[in-house]
Enzyme design. Structure first.
Site, PDB file in Angstrom:
ATOM      1  CG  HIS A   1       1.929 -46.368  32.572  1.00  0.00           C
ATOM      2  ND1 HIS A   1       3.113 -45.909  32.036  1.00  0.00           N
ATOM      3  CD2 HIS A   1       1.680 -47.569  31.983  1.00  0.00           C
ATOM      4  CE1 HIS A   1       3.548 -46.794  31.147  1.00  0.00           C
ATOM      5  NE2 HIS A   1       2.714 -47.811  31.103  1.00  0.00           N
TER       6      HIS A   1
ATOM      7  CG  ASP B   1      -2.043 -53.881  32.253  1.00  0.00           C
ATOM      8  OD1 ASP B   1      -2.055 -54.658  31.286  1.00  0.00           O
ATOM      9  OD2 ASP B   1      -1.001 -53.380  32.709  1.00  0.00           O
TER      10      ASP B   1
END
Length: 380
Positions: free
Chosen positions: A262, A316
């Site tokens: 991320h 996700d």
């Protein structure tokens, strides 16, 4: 031009305003909405309550939440022209493109579109938040060749979204699962789509234009489409016992594990931890155990390689399995993201309008030549 001009690639670490909506500690893996831990909100709250928190900066009283939820419910129905337009969309069009166009239509049929007063902006925000779920559900039904359903009275935002999408009233467990998914995605600081919304609105355009721009930004696979890529990755791996060979081949190609890593988090994404818990429940109750088992084995093996580099699962990584269990195909994963994030987009626009509202106009470092002689076209 000074040769020493500092360039913030991707605007990383550039602070352009102040906000009290979201705090992210990427090093420690902490996420707060208006001061509240995301874990507490996901466990105990609802999407309506979190939306109130984002728009007002505080949690509502019981009476305030009841009135706010009723207000949202009263705004869910779509204008007839928008429903007519959705029915005319090509069924193979991407749902995010459908959402983008439907939002634009909402602006065109709103006779007060140009009213940018604080009161009008708040009302339009509530309308958009309420209608996003209805739009996405309607596009799902349209793509599947089924009758578009109107909102049903007496259902929460999450339950209504599931009802309008799948044609049946969801169970309490399914409603809680959707509530958690929407809460986790409702806000996340100045990500690409939120920044796009604010940058657009800073020109003093209407909120519909700003939200259309945000939808366009979210549509990109480097932002909202990552969860789709995770499910495709699971299908490619096929079974838990294939993880080792698949991972070795991926490393040889210098590829990346989708759903891991991320831009902000250098430790475990707290949203992923919450969703992992619910994905486990999905696997146990609804038969997605194979997909979940692949993810857990991938997390174990890939984690040994990438965790020391600050690369961990993000939200996700597990969301696709959850969305799939709730009846949504791959192409609707990003629209569900939008159904959640519309609250954050509107909250940031409202906040920026109150506190700053300065036109965003970044600069660049010029690297071209100067004072070139102009040669007439006849001599070129």
């Amino acid at each position: 031009m000074a040769a020493t001009t500092a360039i913030a690639r991707g605007l990383e670490d550039v602070i352009f305003t102040e906000s009290s909506l979201c705090f992210i500690d990427g090093e420690q893996g902490r996420l707060y909405y208006a001061g509240y831990k995301i874990q507490d909100l996901a466990e105990h709250s609802t999407f309506e309550e979190v939306t109130y928190l984002l728009l007002h900066g505080r949690l509502p009283s019981k009476a305030e939440l009841k009135a706010f939820s009723a207000k949202l419910a009263s705004l869910r129905a779509l204008p007839p022209s928008v429903i007519k337009q959705i029915k005319q969309f090509p069924r193979n069009a991407h749902p995010m493109s459908m959402l983008r166009t439907a939002v634009s239509e909402l602006g065109m049929v709103d006779e007060t579109e140009a009213d940018v007063s604080p009161e009008a902006l708040y009302e339009k925000s509530l309308s958009l938040i309420a209608k996003f779920a209805t739009i996405v559900a309607a596009t799902k039904r349209h793509r599947e060749g089924q009758k578009i359903l109107a909102p049903r009275k007496g259902l929460s935002h999450a339950a209504n979204f599931l009802y309008m999408s799948n044609g049946r009233v969801p169970s309490k467990e399914e409603t809680k699962l959707m509530d958690v998914a929407l809460i986790l995605q409702a806000e996340h600081g100045f990500n690409a789509s939120t920044f796009t919304a604010i940058a657009t609105y800073s020109t003093q355009t209407d909120i519909y234009s700003a939200i259309v721009a945000a939808v366009g930004a979210l549509k990109g696979p480097r932002h909202g489409g990552a969860n789709e890529a995770v499910m495709k990755m699971i299908a490619e791996i096929g079974a838990p016992e294939n993880v080792s060979s698949w991972l070795a081949e991926l490393q040889a190609k210098k590829g990346r594990v989708m759903g891991m890593g991320h831009r902000v988090y250098k430790s475990y994404d707290p949203r992923a931890g919450v969703l992992d818990k619910y994905a486990a429940l999905v696997a146990a109750k609804h038969g997605h155990s194979k997909e979940y088992a692949i993810l857990k084995e991938l997390e174990r093996q890939a984690g040994a390689i990438y965790n020391p580099k600050g690369i961990y699962p993000n939200v996700d990584f597990y969301s696709g399995v959850v969305y799939s269990d709730l009846g949504y195909s791959l192409e609707f994963f990003t629209p569900i993201f939008a159904v959640a994030r519309i609250s954050g987009w509107c909250a940031h626009i409202l906040e920026y309008t109150k506190t700053d509202n300065r036109l965003l106009r970044p600069d660049s470092h010029y690297t071209g030549k100067l004072d070139l002689p102009y040669i007439p076209l006849s001599k070129r």
